[in-house]
Motif scaffolding. Structure first.
Motif, short mmCIF file in Angstrom:
data_model
loop_
_atom_site.label_atom_id
_atom_site.label_comp_id
_atom_site.label_asym_id
_atom_site.label_seq_id
_atom_site.Cartn_x
_atom_site.Cartn_y
_atom_site.Cartn_z
N ASP A 1 0.82 -1.21 0.00
CA ASP A 1 0.00 0.00 0.00
C ASP A 1 0.86 1.26 0.00
OD1 ASP A 1 -2.28 -1.52 -0.01
OD2 ASP A 1 -2.54 -1.45 2.16
N GLY A 2 1.90 1.26 -0.83
CA GLY A 2 2.72 2.45 -1.00
C GLY A 2 3.79 2.64 0.05
N GLN A 3 3.89 1.76 1.02
CA GLN A 3 4.89 1.89 2.08
C GLN A 3 5.93 0.79 1.94
OE1 GLN A 3 3.35 2.58 6.00
NE2 GLN A 3 5.16 1.76 7.00
N THR B 1 -5.57 13.42 1.78
CA THR B 1 -6.17 12.21 2.32
C THR B 1 -5.89 11.07 1.34
OG1 THR B 1 -8.18 11.22 3.22
CG2 THR B 1 -8.43 12.59 1.26
N MET B 2 -6.46 9.91 1.57
CA MET B 2 -6.23 8.78 0.69
C MET B 2 -7.41 7.82 0.78
SD MET B 2 -5.56 6.13 2.92
CE MET B 2 -4.76 5.03 1.78
N ALA B 3 -7.59 7.05 -0.29
CA ALA B 3 -8.58 5.98 -0.33
C ALA B 3 -7.86 4.65 -0.14
CB ALA B 3 -9.35 5.99 -1.65
N THR B 4 -8.50 3.74 0.53
CA THR B 4 -7.84 2.49 0.91
C THR B 4 -7.80 1.46 -0.20
OG1 THR B 4 -9.92 1.70 1.83
CG2 THR B 4 -8.40 2.80 3.34
N THR C 1 -2.66 2.34 -3.49
CA THR C 1 -3.34 3.44 -2.80
C THR C 1 -3.86 4.45 -3.81
OG1 THR C 1 -1.30 4.72 -2.58
CG2 THR C 1 -1.85 3.22 -0.78
N SER C 2 -4.81 5.24 -3.37
CA SER C 2 -5.33 6.37 -4.15
C SER C 2 -5.15 7.62 -3.30
CB SER C 2 -6.81 6.15 -4.50
OG SER C 2 -6.97 5.01 -5.31
N ARG D 1 -0.72 7.25 2.17
CA ARG D 1 -1.52 6.31 2.96
C ARG D 1 -1.26 6.45 4.45
NH1 ARG D 1 -4.39 1.65 2.93
NH2 ARG D 1 -4.07 0.23 4.65
N ALA D 2 0.01 6.72 4.80
CA ALA D 2 0.37 6.75 6.22
C ALA D 2 0.08 8.09 6.89
CB ALA D 2 1.86 6.41 6.38
N LEU D 3 -0.48 9.04 6.15
CA LEU D 3 -0.77 10.35 6.75
C LEU D 3 -1.74 10.22 7.92
CD1 LEU D 3 -1.21 12.68 3.65
CD2 LEU D 3 0.59 12.80 5.36
N ARG D 4 -1.48 10.99 8.96
CA ARG D 4 -2.39 11.03 10.10
C ARG D 4 -2.72 12.48 10.40
NH1 ARG D 4 -0.63 6.40 14.47
NH2 ARG D 4 -0.03 4.79 13.00
#
Length: 765
Positions: free
Chosen positions: A63-65, A256-259, A241-242, A101-104
């Motif tokens: 997932d991009g990580q 943000t991101m979509a899963t 990821t999106s 994806r990992a943004l919080r």
């Protein structure tokens, strides 16, 4: 293109070409592949010199990580080597982007109260915003140790509302007030996401020159700055990821991101037609074509499906992907934007644009594939580079080459290249927060104060002042609000917290003794005596929070006898003379009990010398005192200093009163003792003991037998029944009766539940 860019380049002694100083090397590390671009800035545009793509041999990204740093570094190194061969010079630095994806994101309300009303300066505003960012970070890492570095990197934050003395303001600068508050939205990346990128690059011999977020990079390529006054959404649909970014009023206002992403469609085709992942990818690539699709399943059977059937099978998955993307756009923007651009490999899925437009209730023409604006930043409109899947790698290269984001700056923090993310102007505060320094390390805090009780009065000893942080910008003293520009160097020494308040008993009271006297042959020090929590104190003993200190002077005869626990009215002589109780004692004085033969000698009247009122001594010399008449005062002194009473034998005694004269055993002194006891019995009427008391002591049932003096039982009477060694303090002693805090003299009655233990220790009966 290769020959053109190699021409005219200088070489080292070894023949290695020297690269241009301003070259840009961008790597887009995706879930499926790594794309590398080398270019040179040409005015306001980028000249692309070479492009290389290499796919991961196995799944190294989730997932991009980055999951497998070794695998990612190997593929990135392969792309690097191919590009070096094409451009003819070594590549030493690289620009990369972190997946969204990992943004919080966290919303917090933070308040700051000043000591008095004052004008709000940029430094005060920095304190307010830095405190809000730290509070937001603590939402993710509440167990962060005080001396450790942050586990999150700050991507950015925005203040949605300011309050000054509870009144909302658009800006606090130059206003006057005392109570400040801010509502802040802060966005973070976990430290391991950034560190894994740096580690992978270092393993293939590259230094990270720029770090940004993939959605920001894609937006810089797909949506030029001139269009960002509009409310636009950019969706980068990759394999895993999106990522989504939203622009409005000239800047990027949300991430943000979509899963789910393109792999969702591939995996659906695998399940539907029993094919492996590569075959499902090939089938997906043929979506939208008119001809039938042929393939072989895992059983070895040849299959053929029509384009209409294939479209029907993937429609539910496309719908689910569009719903997730639309929902995240609405969440980040608060409403449907004016238009949406879809980029990335997954954006080319047929029907996806129309489905997103339907769910956002936008006209179909308002959702389109990105790529048309790529040529805005390129010297040559290469059709192979203007497809949606090149949005992120081109965005990384363009962002760095044209300084579209501040993180392409080279800023040194304590001699090392700083990690930066912000897409607008930077302050010293921004750089420190983005590189893991916390608010309290910039400001420092005063040491903890110490509150204790001295003779019933609360005393406060304040902690030390902090040592302020040292900040230098390009060799000059700077503040947190100073603006940082490309090429700047920051030196930062964190603030040191003030020392916690600490003091000893000798710091509080003067325990110096002017000398000693002898009481019944036992040496006793004169002067001020002190106890801490009921235990004798020494000048070197540390005082802790909530300690109770009691002082007691020992200067007069009366004070000495009371301190020793001698029953009131017991006659004593000082250096052989009878003196009043208030007589001051001098070092070396000897205080002895009156001989039985002299027990009727009266004390002198006030104003008379001691020898003027004494009866004549007997002609015969006094008999030497029996050993039983010499009291051992060491235990009595310790007991009284601790404020405790202990039983000295099977016979009950009055609590808090120690017996000075043990019961004589034989001879003359036995007869004298009997006579004195007989006289006492004649003076006092006989009394029956109090009835026994039954209590629960530390969870154990205990019977307290009645006292002969009929005094009530108090909590202090139970101290010798628990496993609490008062001679070795282990913190503050906790005393409770029926669940509430109690004192040593708390009366006890049948059924009371008593608890006695050291604070912080397991209770023992």
């Amino acid at each position: 293109m290769q020959e053109e860019n190699q021409a005219g380049l200088p070489a080292t002694d070894t023949g290695e070409k020297i690269p241009p100083e301003n070259y840009v090397f961008a790597l887009d590390i995706g879930t499926r592949s790594v794309i590398g671009i080398v270019g040179l800035p040409r005015g306001e545009r980028l000249e692309v010199c070479a492009v290389e793509i290499a796919e991961h041999e196995k799944r190294a990204m989730i997932d991009g990580q980055i999951e497998d740093i070794e695998q990612v570094s190997r593929v990135a190194g392969l792309v690097k080597s191919r590009l070096e061969a094409r451009v003819g010079y070594p590549l030493k630095r690289v620009c990369v982007a972190a997946a969204g994806r990992a943004l919080r994101t966290c919303e917090v309300h933070f308040e700051l109260e000043l000591q008095s009303p004052q004008v709000i300066t940029p430094e005060i505003l920095c304190r307010l915003e830095a405190g809000a960012v730290q509070q937001a970070e603590q939402e993710f890492s509440p167990s962060l140790e005080e001396d450790s570095r942050s586990v999150f990197y700050l991507v950015g934050y925005s203040v949605s509302r300011y309050l000054l003395d509870n009144y909302p303001l658009a800006s606090l600068l130059d206003h006057r007030g005392q109570q400040l508050a801010a509502d802040v939205i802060a966005t973070f990346l976990p430290r391991e996401v950034v560190d894994s990128l740096y580690s992978a690059m270092q393993k293939c011999g590259l230094e990270v020159a720029s770090l940004t977020l993939e959605p920001i990079a894609a937006m810089n390529a797909a949506i030029p700055q001139s269009l960002r006054l509009l409310n636009l959404a950019l969706v980068d649909i990759g394999a895993g990821t999106s990522d989504i970014a939203v622009s409005k009023d000239g800047g990027v206002v949300g991430y943000t991101m979509a899963t789910i992403a393109g792999d969702e469609v591939t995996e659906a085709l695998m399940r539907e037609y029993l094919v492996d992942f590569p075959t499902a990818e090939k089938i997906k690539m043929k979506l939208g074509q008119e001809e039938d699709v042929s393939f072989q399943d895992i059983l070895g059977l040849e299959q053929q499906i029509s384009a209409a059937e294939l479209k029907e099978k993937v429609t539910p998955v496309l719908r689910r992907l569009a719903e997730e993307i639309s929902g995240q756009i609405l969440k980040a923007n608060g409403a449907a934007p004016s238009a949406v651009f879809l980029v990335g490999g997954g954006s080319k899925l047929p029907g996806l644009c129309a489905c997103v437009a339907e769910l956002l209730e936008l006209p179909p023409t308002r959702v389109a594939l990105g790529g048309r604006n790529f040529s805005t930043y390129l010297t040559k409109a290469d059709p192979s580079l203007t497809t949606p899947e090149f949005a992120t790698p081109l965005g990384i290269a363009v962002s760095s080459a044209l300084n579209l984001i501040s993180d392409s700056f080279t800023i040194l923090l304590n001699g090392a290249r700083a990690k930066l993310f912000r897409s607008n102007s930077l302050s010293v505060l921004d750089v420190l927060l983005m590189n893991g320094w916390r608010h309290d390390q910039m400001m420092g805090r005063s040491g903890k104060s110490l509150v204790f009780e001295l003779d019933g009065e609360n005393k406060v000893i304040y902690g030390g002042h902090p040592t302020l942080a040292k900040i230098q910008l390009n060799g000059r003293d700077a503040s947190l609000s100073d603006t940082v520009r490309a090429g700047d160097s920051i030196l930062f020494e964190p603030a040191q917290n003030g020392r916690d308040a600490a003091l000893t008993l000798g710091d509080v009271i003067d325990l110096h003794s002017p000398g000693t006297v002898f009481l019944g042959g036992q040496e006793v020090a004169l002067g001020l005596r002190a106890v801490i929590n009921g235990q004798p104190g020494t000048p070197e003993q540390a005082i802790h929070a909530r300690d109770r200190v009691r002082t007691r002077p020992v200067s007069t005869l009366e004070q000495l006898l009371s301190f020793a626990g001698v029953p009131e009215g017991t006659p004593f002589l000082v250096n052989g003379d009878a003196v009043p109780p208030h007589t001051l004692l001098r070092p070396g004085d000897r205080v002895e009990p009156v001989n039985w033969e002299k027990s009727e000698a009266p004390f002198p009247e006030k104003g008379k010398a001691p020898h003027e009122d004494l009866r004549a001594a007997p002609a015969e010399p006094a008999q030497p005192k029996a050993a039983a008449m010499q009291p051992d005062l060491s235990d009595l002194l310790a007991q009284e200093a601790a404020g405790l009473a202990r039983e000295e034998g099977p016979k009950p005694q009055t609590p808090g009163t120690a017996v000075l004269f043990p019961e004589p055993q034989s001879g003359l002194f036995a007869a004298q003792a009997a006579e004195q006891a007989s006289a006492t019995q004649q003076e006092q009427a006989p009394q029956l003991p109090t009835p026994p008391v039954f209590v629960i002591l530390n969870g154990r049932a205990v019977r307290l037998d009645g006292k002969t003096d009929r005094s009530p039982y108090c909590l202090i009477d139970t101290l010798n029944l628990v496993d609490v060694d008062l001679t070795t303090p282990q913190g503050a002693i906790v005393l409770r009766v029926n669940g509430h805090e109690a004192s040593y003299l708390e009366p006890l009655k049948d059924g009371d539940e008593v608890e006695i233990y050291w604070d912080g220790q397991i209770r023992k009966p």
